[in-house]
Design a protein around this motif. Structure first.
Motif, short mmCIF file in Angstrom:
data_model
loop_
_atom_site.label_atom_id
_atom_site.label_comp_id
_atom_site.label_asym_id
_atom_site.label_seq_id
_atom_site.Cartn_x
_atom_site.Cartn_y
_atom_site.Cartn_z
N LEU A 46 30.49 38.91 28.83
CA LEU A 46 29.45 39.92 28.63
C LEU A 46 28.13 39.59 29.33
O LEU A 46 27.17 40.35 29.23
N ASN A 47 28.10 38.47 30.03
CA ASN A 47 26.89 38.09 30.76
C ASN A 47 26.78 38.91 32.04
O ASN A 47 27.57 38.77 32.98
N LYS A 48 25.80 39.79 32.09
CA LYS A 48 25.64 40.70 33.22
C LYS A 48 25.25 39.98 34.51
O LYS A 48 25.45 40.50 35.61
N LYS A 49 24.69 38.78 34.39
CA LYS A 49 24.21 38.06 35.56
C LYS A 49 25.33 37.30 36.29
O LYS A 49 25.13 36.85 37.41
N ILE A 50 26.46 37.16 35.62
CA ILE A 50 27.58 36.43 36.22
C ILE A 50 28.69 37.41 36.59
O ILE A 50 29.18 38.15 35.74
N LYS A 51 29.07 37.42 37.86
CA LYS A 51 30.17 38.29 38.28
C LYS A 51 31.49 37.60 37.97
O LYS A 51 31.71 36.45 38.36
N LYS A 52 32.38 38.33 37.29
CA LYS A 52 33.70 37.82 36.95
C LYS A 52 34.71 38.32 37.98
O LYS A 52 34.88 39.53 38.13
N ILE A 53 35.37 37.41 38.69
CA ILE A 53 36.32 37.77 39.73
C ILE A 53 37.73 37.58 39.18
O ILE A 53 38.08 36.51 38.68
N LEU A 54 38.54 38.65 39.27
CA LEU A 54 39.92 38.62 38.80
C LEU A 54 40.82 39.24 39.86
O LEU A 54 40.33 39.85 40.81
N HIS A 55 42.11 39.07 39.67
CA HIS A 55 43.07 39.76 40.54
C HIS A 55 44.04 40.53 39.68
O HIS A 55 44.62 39.99 38.73
N SER A 56 44.22 41.82 39.99
CA SER A 56 45.12 42.69 39.22
C SER A 56 44.80 42.55 37.73
O SER A 56 45.59 42.06 36.94
N SER A 57 43.63 43.01 37.37
CA SER A 57 43.00 42.63 36.10
C SER A 57 43.45 43.43 34.88
O SER A 57 43.00 43.14 33.77
N SER A 58 44.29 44.44 35.03
CA SER A 58 44.56 45.35 33.91
C SER A 58 45.08 44.63 32.67
O SER A 58 44.63 44.91 31.55
N GLN A 59 46.01 43.69 32.84
CA GLN A 59 46.54 42.99 31.67
C GLN A 59 45.52 42.00 31.10
O GLN A 59 45.44 41.81 29.88
N ASP A 60 44.74 41.37 31.97
CA ASP A 60 43.69 40.46 31.50
C ASP A 60 42.67 41.23 30.67
O ASP A 60 42.23 40.77 29.62
#
Length: 351
Positions: A69-83
């Motif tokens: 929920l930290n807006k300052k940190i970008k979360k990088i995922l791949h094919s994120s639907s299940q995550d």
């Protein structure tokens, strides 16, 4: 490294506050339950890759929630639907400020199911070992191969993000991934899932009756599966669900005879006994006309996508196409998409 206690997790959480980007992935088990069972969380920051094991260790996962929920940190995922589904089930909220590498490469000519292995090879020249799809991630201890696999799932996400962004900037297509990211972060996908599951069933209804029945039957199946905590297909397969929606009433009893879930049978029989008037010629003519317009617009968008070297779904998927045609307007679209869709819609609707 493994996080084995809350003090370590808290320290890692603090360490991540210094980073603008972190890579995140999960491993889960999902064959016997309605929802996936979380088995492992992997997070990569600038200095470390940490494995968080909620099965082996009793950890306060609220530290993970704070990161998400930290807006300052970008979360990088791949094919994120299940995550995203796992995180929503855990925390009842969705992450903010994410970048899905599978979405990121859509404006660069890739399809919407491209693998992490493929884009790592193409963008970084790294050949990942990805032959672990049948592994039961619940079992402990994890093998060295599992640990290496889990680490590699997040290890290169930051570098991938940077390379993808470079190419998007070069092609002036960075704005093209905004709407797809908004769509996967729509909370309606998670809190009202039962209403939309019919869209994932590969079925082309020929009449309004078939259309309404597949929606009703899939909704009933989903509600029962959720309550029983079993996969929906354990109640009735998609192929039989389609047959129930297509066949005449006197044949439905033959299909239902082999279904073990009495609750599902009762619901279907009540729908049949209501004798709703589905057979209006006006409805069927209207629905057949809609299907024709959908096919025409899909064909036009396919041609546009080929010229732009992108996957057609990046412009609009099938459900969006139907909605646009029915309402005779373009909603939720702007910029380059609106320009393409406006002319295409005129060619189809007002032809």
């Amino acid at each position: 490294m493994f996080i084995i206690n809350n003090e370590q997790l808290k320290q890692f959480y603090r360490e991540c506050q210094k980073d603008k980007y972190i890579g995140i992935d999960t491993e889960f088990f999902w064959t016997q339950t309605y929802e996936p069972k979380l088995c492992l969380i992997q997070i990569a920051n600038n200095n470390n890759v940490c494995l968080i094991d909620p099965i082996k260790y009793d950890l306060d996962l609220n530290f993970i929630k704070k990161l998400l929920l930290n807006k300052k940190i970008k979360k990088i995922l791949h094919s994120s639907s299940q995550d995203l589904r796992i995180f929503f089930n855990l925390f009842k909220v969705l992450p903010v400020n994410i970048f899905d590498t599978q979405i990121g490469v859509l404006p660069l000519g890739y399809n919407n199911s491209v693998s992490l292995k493929q884009i790592c090879l193409n963008f970084l020249g790294i050949n990942l070992e990805k032959d672990m799809s049948t592994i039961d991630w619940r079992k402990r201890p994890l093998s060295d191969l599992q640990i290496e696999y889990a680490i590699n799932d997040v290890k290169y996400l930051k570098l991938l993000h940077d390379r993808i962004k470079e190419k998007l900037i070069h092609k002036k297509r960075t704005s093209w991934i905004i709407i797809p990211h908004k769509k996967i972060l729509n909370v309606e996908n998670f809190i009202n899932k039962e209403k939309f599951v019919w869209k994932k069933i590969k079925f082309q209804p020929k009449t309004k009756k078939e259309f309404l029945l597949i929606k009703k039957f899939s909704y009933i199946r989903e509600k029962i599966a959720k309550k029983k905590n079993i996969p929906p297909k354990k109640i009735i397969s998609n192929s039989l669900l389609i047959k129930l929606s297509k066949t005449f009433d006197f044949k439905k009893s033959k299909i239902l005879k082999n279904i073990s879930c009495e609750h599902f049978k009762d619901k279907v029989q009540k729908i049949n006994s209501n004798k709703i008037n589905f057979e209006s010629n006006d409805l069927e003519i209207s629905y057949n006309s809609l299907n024709k317009k959908v096919r025409n617009l899909q064909s036009i968008l396919q041609q546009k996508a080929i010229k732009l070297n992108i996957h057609p779904s990046l412009i609009a998927n099938k459900s969006e196409i139907k909605e646009m045609i029915l309402e005779k307007k373009i909603k939720h679209f702007s910029g380059w998409k609106k320009k393409i869709l406006s002319q295409s819609m005129k060619n189809v609707i007002f032809k």
